[in-house]
Motif scaffolding. Sequence first.
Motif, PDB file in Angstrom:
ATOM      1  N   ALA A 106      -2.371  -4.190   4.297  1.00 20.85           N
ATOM      2  CA  ALA A 106      -2.096  -4.203   2.856  1.00 20.85           C
ATOM      3  C   ALA A 106      -3.220  -3.506   2.091  1.00 20.85           C
ATOM      4  O   ALA A 106      -2.955  -2.726   1.164  1.00 20.85           O
ATOM      5  N   ASN A 107      -4.456  -3.775   2.455  1.00 21.91           N
ATOM      6  CA  ASN A 107      -5.588  -3.117   1.794  1.00 21.91           C
ATOM      7  C   ASN A 107      -5.545  -1.608   2.008  1.00 21.91           C
ATOM      8  O   ASN A 107      -5.856  -0.836   1.093  1.00 21.91           O
ATOM      9  N   GLN A 108      -5.155  -1.193   3.195  1.00 23.19           N
ATOM     10  CA  GLN A 108      -5.055   0.233   3.487  1.00 23.19           C
ATOM     11  C   GLN A 108      -3.957   0.885   2.645  1.00 23.19           C
ATOM     12  O   GLN A 108      -4.158   1.971   2.095  1.00 23.19           O
ATOM     13  N   ILE A 109      -2.825   0.242   2.518  1.00 25.14           N
ATOM     14  CA  ILE A 109      -1.728   0.781   1.700  1.00 25.14           C
ATOM     15  C   ILE A 109      -2.155   0.877   0.244  1.00 25.14           C
ATOM     16  O   ILE A 109      -1.901   1.885  -0.425  1.00 25.14           O
ATOM     17  N   LEU A 110      -2.806  -0.166  -0.262  1.00 30.27           N
ATOM     18  CA  LEU A 110      -3.271  -0.153  -1.652  1.00 30.27           C
ATOM     19  C   LEU A 110      -4.296   0.950  -1.877  1.00 30.27           C
ATOM     20  O   LEU A 110      -4.247   1.663  -2.879  1.00 30.27           O
TER      21      LEU A 110
END
Length: 102
Positions: free
Chosen positions: A47-51
């Motif tokens: 999720a952090n990577q997508i954000l």
Amino acid sequence: MHKNCNGFTFFELLVSLSLWGGLIAIIVANWTIIMVERENKKIETIANQILYEAMMNGQVDNETVIVRENHTFSLFTRSNERCIRWEDRLKRTKERCEPLLQ
């Protein structure tokens, strides 16, 4: 008189087996919790990577649904923030937001 020293009594055997059984039950319970939390941390990293990718690309869509590694993430904008929402292995909804760069 000498006592019978041929081995363990049945009572001693039951006590030791129950102690070992309890110890194994505690270890297995904690091991499953560790494995679930490890999977939750992996999902949070995705999720952090997508954000991060969305913030770097400058995408500002109303809402985007992204499926990565069999997990569904919802990327959306709220006021001056870019947010991502997902569900972890324990069916808890998690959310992370970052302010938009001006």
